[in-house]
Design a protein around this motif. Sequence first.
Motif, PDB file in Angstrom:
ATOM      1  N   MET A  50      48.063  43.482  47.992  1.00  0.00           N
ATOM      2  CA  MET A  50      46.683  43.632  47.564  1.00  0.00           C
ATOM      3  C   MET A  50      46.217  45.048  47.837  1.00  0.00           C
ATOM      4  SD  MET A  50      45.743  40.707  46.427  1.00  0.00           S
ATOM      5  CE  MET A  50      43.991  40.468  46.609  1.00  0.00           C
ATOM      6  N   PHE A  51      45.969  45.763  46.763  1.00  0.00           N
ATOM      7  CA  PHE A  51      45.408  47.096  46.956  1.00  0.00           C
ATOM      8  C   PHE A  51      44.015  47.105  46.361  1.00  0.00           C
ATOM      9  CE2 PHE A  51      48.206  46.963  43.275  1.00  0.00           C
ATOM     10  CZ  PHE A  51      47.333  47.292  42.252  1.00  0.00           C
ATOM     11  N   PRO A  92      40.946  47.557  44.211  1.00  0.00           N
ATOM     12  CA  PRO A  92      40.808  47.712  42.766  1.00  0.00           C
ATOM     13  C   PRO A  92      39.864  48.849  42.411  1.00  0.00           C
ATOM     14  CG  PRO A  92      39.438  45.916  43.514  1.00  0.00           C
ATOM     15  CD  PRO A  92      40.099  46.476  44.737  1.00  0.00           C
ATOM     16  N   TRP A  93      40.072  49.408  41.258  1.00  0.00           N
ATOM     17  CA  TRP A  93      39.236  50.508  40.790  1.00  0.00           C
ATOM     18  C   TRP A  93      38.328  49.996  39.676  1.00  0.00           C
ATOM     19  CZ3 TRP A  93      44.481  50.870  41.609  1.00  0.00           C
ATOM     20  CH2 TRP A  93      45.254  50.285  40.600  1.00  0.00           C
ATOM     21  N   ASP A  94      37.452  50.860  39.270  1.00  0.00           N
ATOM     22  CA  ASP A  94      36.574  50.474  38.171  1.00  0.00           C
ATOM     23  C   ASP A  94      37.338  50.504  36.857  1.00  0.00           C
ATOM     24  OD1 ASP A  94      34.352  50.217  39.803  1.00  0.00           O
ATOM     25  OD2 ASP A  94      33.970  52.381  39.740  1.00  0.00           O
ATOM     26  N   ASP A  95      36.917  49.655  35.934  1.00  0.00           N
ATOM     27  CA  ASP A  95      37.528  49.700  34.607  1.00  0.00           C
ATOM     28  C   ASP A  95      37.145  51.016  33.938  1.00  0.00           C
ATOM     29  OD1 ASP A  95      38.674  47.283  34.925  1.00  0.00           O
ATOM     30  OD2 ASP A  95      37.155  46.155  33.818  1.00  0.00           O
ATOM     31  N   LEU A 129      45.751  42.234  18.180  1.00  0.00           N
ATOM     32  CA  LEU A 129      46.631  41.242  18.796  1.00  0.00           C
ATOM     33  C   LEU A 129      47.633  41.893  19.749  1.00  0.00           C
ATOM     34  CD1 LEU A 129      47.303  39.153  15.586  1.00  0.00           C
ATOM     35  CD2 LEU A 129      45.694  38.650  17.422  1.00  0.00           C
ATOM     36  N   ALA A 130      47.792  43.203  19.624  1.00  0.00           N
ATOM     37  CA  ALA A 130      48.780  43.894  20.463  1.00  0.00           C
ATOM     38  C   ALA A 130      48.265  43.998  21.895  1.00  0.00           C
ATOM     39  CB  ALA A 130      49.060  45.280  19.902  1.00  0.00           C
ATOM     40  N   GLY A 170      32.230  41.863  32.765  1.00  0.00           N
ATOM     41  CA  GLY A 170      32.667  42.188  34.126  1.00  0.00           C
ATOM     42  C   GLY A 170      33.950  43.001  34.089  1.00  0.00           C
ATOM     43  N   SER A 171      34.418  43.358  35.267  1.00  0.00           N
ATOM     44  CA  SER A 171      35.624  44.169  35.329  1.00  0.00           C
ATOM     45  C   SER A 171      36.865  43.281  35.420  1.00  0.00           C
ATOM     46  CB  SER A 171      35.576  45.101  36.544  1.00  0.00           C
ATOM     47  OG  SER A 171      36.864  45.588  36.803  1.00  0.00           O
ATOM     48  N   ASP A 172      37.702  43.450  34.443  1.00  0.00           N
ATOM     49  CA  ASP A 172      38.960  42.703  34.396  1.00  0.00           C
ATOM     50  C   ASP A 172      39.836  43.017  35.615  1.00  0.00           C
ATOM     51  OD1 ASP A 172      40.501  41.591  31.558  1.00  0.00           O
ATOM     52  OD2 ASP A 172      41.642  41.859  33.411  1.00  0.00           O
ATOM     53  N   THR A 173      39.978  44.304  35.857  1.00  0.00           N
ATOM     54  CA  THR A 173      40.834  44.755  36.955  1.00  0.00           C
ATOM     55  C   THR A 173      40.361  44.191  38.292  1.00  0.00           C
ATOM     56  OG1 THR A 173      40.763  46.822  35.733  1.00  0.00           O
ATOM     57  CG2 THR A 173      41.964  46.814  37.814  1.00  0.00           C
ATOM     58  N   LYS A 174      39.059  44.352  38.509  1.00  0.00           N
ATOM     59  CA  LYS A 174      38.529  43.875  39.787  1.00  0.00           C
ATOM     60  C   LYS A 174      38.554  42.358  39.834  1.00  0.00           C
ATOM     61  CE  LYS A 174      35.891  47.867  41.060  1.00  0.00           C
ATOM     62  NZ  LYS A 174      34.599  48.509  41.196  1.00  0.00           N
ATOM     63  N   PHE A 189      41.698  41.190  41.082  1.00  0.00           N
ATOM     64  CA  PHE A 189      41.772  41.409  42.524  1.00  0.00           C
ATOM     65  C   PHE A 189      40.994  40.333  43.277  1.00  0.00           C
ATOM     66  CE2 PHE A 189      39.747  43.214  46.306  1.00  0.00           C
ATOM     67  CZ  PHE A 189      40.857  43.589  47.036  1.00  0.00           C
ATOM     68  N   LYS A 217      42.577  36.915  43.180  1.00  0.00           N
ATOM     69  CA  LYS A 217      43.679  36.786  44.148  1.00  0.00           C
ATOM     70  C   LYS A 217      43.127  36.693  45.559  1.00  0.00           C
ATOM     71  CE  LYS A 217      46.945  39.488  41.511  1.00  0.00           C
ATOM     72  NZ  LYS A 217      47.391  40.876  41.429  1.00  0.00           N
ATOM     73  N   LYS A 218      42.130  37.514  45.804  1.00  0.00           N
ATOM     74  CA  LYS A 218      41.586  37.638  47.146  1.00  0.00           C
ATOM     75  C   LYS A 218      40.836  36.361  47.552  1.00  0.00           C
ATOM     76  CE  LYS A 218      40.885  39.724  50.777  1.00  0.00           C
ATOM     77  NZ  LYS A 218      42.088  39.788  51.550  1.00  0.00           N
ATOM     78  N   GLN A 232      45.239  37.473  25.003  1.00  0.00           N
ATOM     79  CA  GLN A 232      46.083  38.184  25.967  1.00  0.00           C
ATOM     80  C   GLN A 232      46.369  37.291  27.167  1.00  0.00           C
ATOM     81  OE1 GLN A 232      46.740  41.793  25.840  1.00  0.00           O
ATOM     82  NE2 GLN A 232      45.670  42.118  23.912  1.00  0.00           N
TER      83      GLN A 232
END
Lengths: 720, 124, 184, 325
Positions: free
Chosen positions: A368-369, A371-374, A389-390, B40-44, B47, B50-51, B118
């Motif tokens: 677990m690292f 996370p950054w902002d999108d 779709l890709a 919202g943020s997908d990346t976060k 995280f 999981k958290k 996706q």
Amino acid sequence: MDRRLFMQVAGTGALAAGSIACPRFFRKAEAAPVIPAGIPTTCELCPNKCSVIAELRNGLIHKLNPNPENPKSRGMLCARGNAAIQQVYDPDRLKQPLIRAGARGEGKWRPVSWEEAWDYTARKLSEVKEKHGPQGTLWSSTEGFQEVFFKNLGMAFGSPNILRHPSLCLASVNLAYSMTFGTVPSFDLLNADFVIMAGANRFESIITPDTMDLIGGVMERKAKFIYLDPRFTVTASKADEWHPIRPGTDLAFILAMIHVILKEERQDKAFLEAFTLGYEQLAEHVKPYTPEWAELETGIAAKDIVRIARAFADSAPRAVFYAGRRSSWYTNDFQMRRAQAILNAVVGNWDRQGGMVPNQKVPKGEFMFLPWDDPKAPRVDEVEKNFPLASAKDGVYLPLRENVLKGQPYPVKAWMVYKQDPLHSVPDQGRTLKMIEQMDFVGVIDIAMSDTAWFADVVFPESHYLERTDPIEVLPGIWPAAVLRQQVAKPIHDTKPCLEIVQGLAKRLGLNDFFDYTIEQWVEAEARELPIANGLEHIKKHGVVAFSEPKYGATRNPVNRFVTKSGKIELFSERLQEAGHDPLPKYTPPAAVPEGRFRMVLGRKATITHAGLTHLPWLHEHHKENDVWLNPEPAARLGIRTGDLVEVASQVGRVRLKARVTEEIRPDCIFMLHGFGKKSPWLKRVHGVGAADAVLLETAWDKVSGNAAMHETFVKVAKV
Amino acid sequence: MDPFPAFRRRFRKEAQMKLTKLAVIALLGLALPLSAEEKGSDTKGKFYFKKSCKTCHVKGGSALELTPLSKTQAQWRKVFDAGRHGKAGEGFSPKFGTPEQIRDIKTFLINHASDSPQPETCGG
Amino acid sequence: MAKKSRKRYAMVLDSRKCIDCKACVVACKAENDVPLGVYRNWIGAERSGEYPRLRTSFDPEQCHHCENPSCVRVCPTGASWQREDGIVLVKYDDCIGCKYCIIACPYDARYHNPETHTVGKCTFCTHRVDRGDLPACVETCPSRVRVFGDLEDPKSPVHQLLSTRRHRVLKPQAGNGPQLYYLL
Amino acid sequence: MHEPVWEFLIVNYLFLGGLSAGLYFVAGLATWLTEDGASSYPRIARWGALLAPWPVSVGSLLLIFDLGKPLRFWKLFAHFRWQSPMSIGSWLLVGFTLLSLAFLWSWLEQGEREGLLSRIPARLRKRIPDRAMAWLRVDASAWRRGLAIAGFPVAVGVGIYTGVLLGAVQARPFWNTNLVAQMFLFSALSTGTATILLARLLDRHEVDLKETRFLYSMDIVLIALEFFIVLPYLIHGELSVEAVQEAIALVLGGPFTFTFWVLFLVLGLLTPLVIELWEFKPVLLGRGQFHLNERWATTAAGLVILGGYTLRYVFVFAGQASGFR
């Protein structure tokens, strides 16, 4: 039988002496296979990730031996894997960070300290960020265990432009099978009785365990093997039937097969009824695609198509139309792959022994690292808009390059490259060079001076795979495994693993917090959830965790929901229709070969990975130079004989190389291997030797997946 | 030894800050429908999923194993919008994260649901 | 003391499974430090036919560790010799580099080592075999073309293969009694 | 792997070894044949004896240079392996070289020997035991006949051995026939004869019809013998198994055709035969005296030497190019 086979495969060592395909003779091994003392690790010379055991002598890596514990690599190690040692001890390796001293591509380098290389790169990246925003940077990489760190740096930096390799590779295959089955299955070649392979040159392009299973199956159990390819490859020489199909017409062949199967009611009705969506539409759709029609398109006799279709359906479920795994060939590639998937579904080989099997995975933990902002900006390749779709995470390579060259929708001025050589892996080298030219900054991380590195501003030398420890990787499949790549020897030069290179940059870019961990911590977190006691200790000692046997039929369950929009296997795809594509694969004929030209086809060789490794002496010995294959018929017309120097010209480039006049190719095609005609003098054995196909290839992509289409180039050949 | 010093540092800081605000926002935030779901943020989201979620929703855990693929987009929406979390359907209490974090999780799960364009498993 | 039963090492090859991938050749180079340009094992290719009726066959080959090795016979110094178990070897310290054995080998299995100036050849990886491993080429082969073992042991895979499968040897007319058996 | 590993050094060595054998043989014959208790052809014998040791010595040096490990050549004599023609050959060469040196010594005049001995530096001479010096001073002419007789089998052995070296290799169908040894032997004796003839011709003061006639008759017989071995060699090869046919094809319609037919067979074998027979014609027809045309004789002798060399060249290279399939 299969269970016993599996026990051998996954077992403790009968395999070392034995054979997958010929178990009878190998139950008792002659020389009890003792695993030689050594350090288990994982090969990196191609994407297969075979397990090896490194044997050291006097502190030097003496030999890499196959590790029989990995069921996926089937206890073998190919020529490339064996030659990895030469990468470590290559005198022309990258030995310390370099900063460009002359003009780009001039070859003047200033060896610098890591601090200077990091400082310089961070400054350049920050300058671009200031001027163009983080989206002004492009981060491209190819598959590798440490790719995650590189990719994460790009994302943490705030760039949406993370560009991975699938759109030069298997994106169209993955998308087609995902859109049909909700997942990309494996093909159980070990147990299949009837295999059709179109183009995928499985005996020269080794994929584990498919190559080994197929050769065993075909040669030992006499599985029937039909092969379609414009070229008589090694695979063709092992097939029961080789059909030099007219290039670009595979879809016609497949549609006609479906036509025959449905017309003669050889399909698996119960399966179609229970698990699929759109059978009626399909039946209606394939009506016009008769074998007689297909004969005109493909050049394969209608009676052969009928015969093959019948035999295929009758052998089901132990029959597969093999997917193949390589770049797209034509702009309708996705639809051709979709048709394959549908053909397989029609005979009901889904999730059956000897058929297509959804992959299993060995579970592992995750580190677990933070996370950054999108990213705030959209991707520069506009993948969401043009290829909805890709995979937006991976991007689409060729459309991206075109946009960057146009400066649309915004400028991209810095390019970081990891472990990839875009000048050779991306069609139209001239345009890729232009893209480099318009960059304010190009940084490359690699182990050798690739051509792209040769044109970079900063080159970071990465430690060789035998010199570093990487994250644990899960190899999904019918026989899944988790593997560890661990350090075998200390780096012999001033090189660093990708993670440390990334950390050095992150520190200077103010992104330290996102990379505040060590590889050991990362691996430990991953090992914690391996399904075995003392996971970390085990995987360090064995290199592999693999235990499960093949599971067939888990998804053939009425309550199972396939990962598709409808939850069923989608013969007819609503989602494709919504995106403006054909919901069922519709045939479009390939562009006709213009008078006086040839279609250029590509292919692989077992000693070469992609366009690399050709300079390693042990591999170079077998292919010192590439030549252009030409059928004797046109060769006679052009007055070309084997060994003559010829010029091959497309609309975007021209190259000179020697001709090979051979019966082993269709008269309307030419072929050349990749990996030659390198610009980098540090790859001295292949520098200026032969020619690079990337120079000739024109820009074309598959309409649905955006995957580069590699067989859409027509060339002229003339004696010099 | 603390394997995740930076993570803890930030997380703790963030958590402390958020917790003080939480008292104010919590009722309000939970009462509001999470209208900006996919924003919202997908990346976060991945995280925080999981958290926060995977501590219980794992194989052999105290709750049913979950990945984004476990449900369709509509089903995920229902879980979040109708506050179906928990046996009693009590929704997401602050112990699972701030409303922002919950929104990120929702975004992640919907974006990669079983019928999404996706789809992805948690590990993938 | 009871005499240890004699071993007779041999190799059985299923050429039809050979895909010309060169793994055996490179593995051998690494294992035995074979210089560039010379080979202890190789893959012969034979192509025939006309488009589109083509055929290619591959024959992996190396020293045949003959029963009656002509190389050993002609060696003037006794550097070429044969072990009890049939493996033909070269004592590098005794080799004067006359190359007579290279010429005398019907299989062209020997080479003049450009670095040591002595004669080199396949050893069946005795150093591995003696510690219980398989020769490097056998172990590494992706398509399991090669099977190595003791002919005298009825339970060994080579023995079993040869007693159940039709096979041939190469150039039997040379009279060397080769011990590489090719399955038909 | 059909690259030749034996090249010109070996061709030269085989040629020179054979040449010495021929020189010794002819000289020995000339020594052994007596008229009134004295050698019939003393000058032939002396020339042969004086020349014989040198080609083989040079050849042996070449052989050593051809070794991958020249400094290890002594290992040849640390073993005796009766199955290896090279082992037998190297012992034979040593014996032959020593014998030919002794033969040479015996054919030196007393004064010449004294002269040679006096050239030994004083420091070295002091070290030589007196008994040995006395032994070297003894008049050796009495041993000539003995050495000649002893030399026949050894010289023939060396001549045959150069052929056996190749012929014993069963892997090379081009060589592996029992005709090669004889072919090489007769070729060797023939080149020896021709060399003495050439030496005698160059030594202008002493042209002697009788001697020339002796050498001519020897050579005619030897060439004829060689020819009647080459002929069956080719016929036999053509009628043999495929591998041998393919090997013979190397000279019958392959890369060595020109060398074999033109340089060896026509120029090196048949032309000198014709010249020598032509010179003999008056005698054979009983219509007059054998007479010596020096130019023809020189040509014939030169061609025989050329033929002998070409034969080795063709056999060494074509042989290595042949093999079983």
